[in-house]
Motif scaffolding. Structure first.
Motif, short mmCIF file in Angstrom:
data_model
loop_
_atom_site.label_atom_id
_atom_site.label_comp_id
_atom_site.label_asym_id
_atom_site.label_seq_id
_atom_site.Cartn_x
_atom_site.Cartn_y
_atom_site.Cartn_z
N UNK A 67 0.81 -1.20 0.00
CA UNK A 67 0.00 0.00 0.00
C UNK A 67 0.84 1.26 0.00
N UNK A 68 0.20 2.36 -0.36
CA UNK A 68 0.87 3.66 -0.41
C UNK A 68 0.54 4.47 0.84
N UNK A 69 1.36 5.48 1.09
CA UNK A 69 1.11 6.34 2.25
C UNK A 69 0.08 7.42 1.95
N UNK A 70 -0.01 7.83 0.68
CA UNK A 70 -0.75 9.06 0.40
C UNK A 70 -2.26 8.89 0.26
N UNK A 71 -2.70 7.66 0.06
CA UNK A 71 -4.13 7.37 0.07
C UNK A 71 -4.38 6.25 1.07
N UNK A 72 -4.56 6.61 2.34
CA UNK A 72 -4.60 5.58 3.39
C UNK A 72 -5.80 4.62 3.25
N UNK A 73 -6.79 5.01 2.46
CA UNK A 73 -7.89 4.08 2.17
C UNK A 73 -7.82 3.57 0.73
N UNK A 74 -7.78 4.48 -0.23
CA UNK A 74 -7.96 4.10 -1.64
C UNK A 74 -6.81 3.29 -2.21
N UNK A 75 -5.58 3.51 -1.70
CA UNK A 75 -4.44 2.75 -2.19
C UNK A 75 -3.69 2.09 -1.03
N UNK A 76 -4.45 1.68 -0.03
CA UNK A 76 -3.79 1.01 1.10
C UNK A 76 -4.49 -0.31 1.39
N UNK A 77 -4.64 -0.63 2.68
CA UNK A 77 -5.09 -1.97 3.08
C UNK A 77 -6.35 -2.44 2.35
N UNK A 78 -7.36 -1.59 2.27
CA UNK A 78 -8.60 -1.98 1.61
C UNK A 78 -8.76 -1.23 0.29
N UNK A 79 -7.63 -0.95 -0.34
CA UNK A 79 -7.64 -0.15 -1.56
C UNK A 79 -7.84 -0.97 -2.82
N UNK A 80 -7.48 -0.35 -3.94
CA UNK A 80 -7.76 -0.93 -5.25
C UNK A 80 -7.10 -2.28 -5.50
N UNK A 81 -5.84 -2.43 -5.12
CA UNK A 81 -5.17 -3.70 -5.39
C UNK A 81 -5.80 -4.84 -4.60
N UNK A 82 -6.10 -4.58 -3.34
CA UNK A 82 -6.76 -5.60 -2.52
C UNK A 82 -8.12 -5.95 -3.09
N UNK A 83 -8.91 -4.92 -3.41
CA UNK A 83 -10.26 -5.16 -3.91
C UNK A 83 -10.23 -5.93 -5.23
N UNK A 84 -9.31 -5.55 -6.13
CA UNK A 84 -9.29 -6.23 -7.43
C UNK A 84 -8.77 -7.66 -7.31
N UNK A 85 -7.80 -7.88 -6.43
CA UNK A 85 -7.27 -9.24 -6.25
C UNK A 85 -8.32 -10.15 -5.61
#
Lengths: 506, 506
Positions: B132-150
């Motif tokens: 995950x990234x630091x700058x989007x703590x929701x959208x590109x982190x634990x429950x972000x796009x990569x997690x959702x798509x995987x």
């Protein structure tokens, strides 16, 4: 120079690094000129190449037969396949299937907050480097699948010819270039280069944006590593071969053993076993060697042999058979020969040997040899299958009574996990070019999750670009609401098919 | 231990190599259990995660605000986006769009020779490692796009939490796991790990089959190289950021300069410039600095600042601005500050400086700073654009009179060549989650030709498998002629859409 002397010169010439760079630059210029061609125009380029190959068929097949030792009927079929492939890809891009045109209109009510107008289409990558294989001088060489799919995508192709058929490479390239020229494609859109140095420089050139490769795991991995180490890494689509395990269920073994053995022999000796999809491994229920030996010898009597593709391959083949034969527990069931025209070899071992020596499941013998492994029971079989590495194909030979059994489902699942294609009561050699084909499979069978055969291969050489907020007139045709190309468009999540492409709704 | 102490412990704990291996193995077990779930069931898992996140929204936002310094409204919007994304992906897989189900019936008349029955469907890859990234703590982190798509693809996810928001990572992971559990998903399908060692071990673990990454080019490239060097190389889907050049045409500059400047300021200072899509470069026609300075200062007066995400990022930001400011020909137009709450900085140079120093076009300043380059004429502009490296986005600010001009078309083509998304009269910050979104772009913007945002992101974590010659009853549901899942199927080259998904024919 006479025409013959020119060809002789082209064959033996090794492309220098400087020449390679010039060729790639010219290909890039051609790509820039050609990329905005409509799918209709590009389809005509492919069809013109198909016609040029057909026009030269006699000469191409004659030279191919001399250089590869493959039979004329086989080569005639392979050329027909390559020509068909170009025409199928032409149809596919005319239909616009490869563009994946997707339109999201602006939506102020979109669930996460207002959505702008955003539209996505696939565009070609640029110059593609292609490495042809020795074993399919048409289907996986100069005018083979990688070239056809890259040109269909709108890319330019620089093809590194295989040294196993240098004259054929030059002849095929000439027909290809003539076909492109006749249809008005930009000069330089396809070019042939030769020699090892040209190959590595091709992978490293900054204007090359993807590599298509068919060949050995070792050779492929070296080039793949080179592609990964570039300042700008590029995708490496390598078809690296494999073992293609075939499992015979106990009921199939009981019901039609002789038929299975006869078909197995036909498949593993096809083209003298020089297929990436050759069944190199047959799992059968435990039993006496003699039960196997007689029907194998019977089936092998019908096989007409010929020389292998090259002396280099013949030496490697003999070495790999020697290597597998000498593993503990491996017996020679049918001793072949390693003469100029080799006689097929069949080895056998108890499946349990592979638990201590998984090499038995992993060493490719590229030629007319195969290994039979005898499994004690279903549990041992599943354990063995679990040890298989990635495969292009795996096969189950079963019966109606196997269908729906949990053990069959578990076996199929395990095989699918390790394969690009799973077959039922068919044989893996012979790879049809169609919409559903997937000629791929987990590493080391291939180096990516893509296919190198079938219409889906075109997608490898495309990348998506999204357009946000553009006025209709400035949008690429594929993304215009008016849909001037009459292609499938996914609009606000719903596919809209042009009339010709529309199937029956359920 | 109290609940607080447990959480504190989880936050500061570094996952050991041994723990990492156990976590990956458990995720693999969960993947094996979960992969045969129907799209309907998997959609319910995603929706249950969405609900769990919503239920915890207040606590999540509170902790996020404390750890990231981002405002509550911004965080509220970002969480809403992440929840929406899970529900959109649930809809997408329920529709079966991701399966790309393709059926070729046997065809004795197929042009290259008889075609067997062959059918292709996408299957999940296995365990996916996500950074995950630091700058989007929701959208590109634990429950972000990569997690959702995987998860949507049917994969298991092991997420390496970002050290910039450790407590939020633990809280989000807890909600995610609770959501999966409530819906009956196999335990271990998602897990959080922490620390640098866990990160490298995650990339190297043989059961991990793909990596999703959002972060810096340097950090991403190091992990990408690790993924490429594995005995079995795996795809590395890295979103590595970029410069996001914006071009203002002469007519737009004439017609609405103040508006452009004001919107530019709004976009490059959004989230204190800590967006991968921040416009870091503005190309405007040549002129006097003073014309720019006043409207910039005016627009900047309205910007409310806050601390950057971490001290580490703040130091890097100051360093990069210092680096760019000190290049020959670069002038400070609006001097900002590098205090705890930084004031935005705007730099300016003649565009021609970039010809001798392309670094001006390539150095990311991750924070509220941007560089204005003044171009002399259209030719210089095109030359400059030709020097741009791969970008997530590029933008044209133009007018109606630019549309259809050859120069605009050439500019757009050059930009599209280098970008994942091209915008017209909009600004790149704010990335909608939709069907057509493409959040990608040539290296170094990303490391692949895929998107990390939008429904197309699901495809990254799938690979095709073809089934040849199987009886209907033994085929995966998606490939059965009876189509029990009511999904789109391409049959003999023609798409058949279920009634609900069928759009109007033209």
């Amino acid at each position: 120079m006479s025409e013959d002397a020119t060809r002789q010169d082209a064959m033996t010439q090794q492309t220098t690094a400087e020449e390679l760079a010039q060729t790639v630059e010219a290909a890039h210029e051609a790509f820039l000129k050609g990329r905005s061609a409509t799918p209709q125009t590009r389809a005509e380029w492919l069809e013109s190449v198909a016609s040029a190959l057909e026009a030269d068929a006699e000469a191409l097949i004659q030279v191919a037969a001399r250089e590869t030792h493959l039979s004329e009927p086989r080569l005639t079929g392979e050329l027909r396949r390559s020509v068909f492939q170009l025409r199928l890809f032409a149809e596919e891009i005319r239909a616009g299937e490869h563009l994946d045109a997707t339109i999201d209109h602006a939506d102020p009510e979109w669930g996460m907050g207002p959505r702008p107008d955003i539209r996505r289409v696939n565009v070609p990558l640029g110059v593609v480097g292609v490495f042809g294989a020795s074993n399919f001088p048409f289907a996986f060489s100069v005018a083979g699948g990688d070239t056809a799919s890259a040109l269909a995508a709108g890319c330019a192709v620089v093809h590194k010819g295989h040294e196993a058929h240098p004259e054929l490479a030059v002849l095929t390239a000439a027909a290809l270039v003539r076909g492109l020229e006749a249809a008005g494609a930009p000069a330089g859109l396809f070019a042939l280069v030769t020699g090892r140095e040209a190959g590595t420089e091709l992978v490293k050139h900054p204007l090359v944006k993807a590599i298509g490769f068919t060949g050995s795991t070792a050779g492929g991995r070296a080039l793949m590593d080179l592609a990964a180490k570039r300042p700008e890494p590029i995708p490496f689509y390598g078809e690296l071969g494999g073992i293609n395990a075939v499992v015979v269920t106990p009921s199939a073994w009981l019901e039609r053993r002789d038929e299975v053995i006869s078909e197995y022999v036909g498949s593993f000796t096809l083209g003298m076993g020089q297929f990436c999809t050759k069944p190199g491994l047959l799992f059968v229920p435990a039993g006496e060697d003699v039960e196997l030996q007689e029907p194998l010898e019977e089936a092998l009597r019908g096989v007409a042999g010929h020389s292998l593709l090259t002396g280099h391959l013949a030496a490697g083949y003999a070495q790999s058979v020697e290597h597998v034969s000498s593993r503990p527990g491996v017996r020679v069931l049918v001793p072949g020969s390693f003469d100029e025209v080799p006689q097929p070899t069949v080895l056998v071992a108890d499946a349990s040997e592979a638990f201590s020596d998984p090499e038995l499941l992993r060493r490719e013998m590229f030629g007319p040899a195969s290994l039979v492994l005898r499994y004690a029971d279903g549990e041992e079989l599943l354990r063995l299958v679990g040890l298989l590495e990635g495969q292009l194909t795996t096969t189950v030979q079963g019966t109606a009574s196997d269908v729906g059994q949990d053990s069959t489902d578990e076996l199929t699942q395990l095989l699918a996990e390790r394969s690009g294609r799973v077959l039922w009561n068919q044989w893996p050699t012979g790879v049809t070019v169609s919409y559903a084909q997937h000629h791929g499979g987990p590493y080391p069978a291939t180096s990516s999750n893509t296919t190198s055969v079938g219409t889906a291969a075109i997608r490898r050489f495309l990348r998506p670009v999204a357009y946000q907020g553009w006025p209709e007139a400035a949008l690429p045709e594929a993304l215009q609401d008016a849909n001037p190309w009459h292609i499938p468009q996914r609009v606000d999540g719903v596919w809209h098919l042009p009339e010709a492409a529309e199937g029956a709704a359920e």
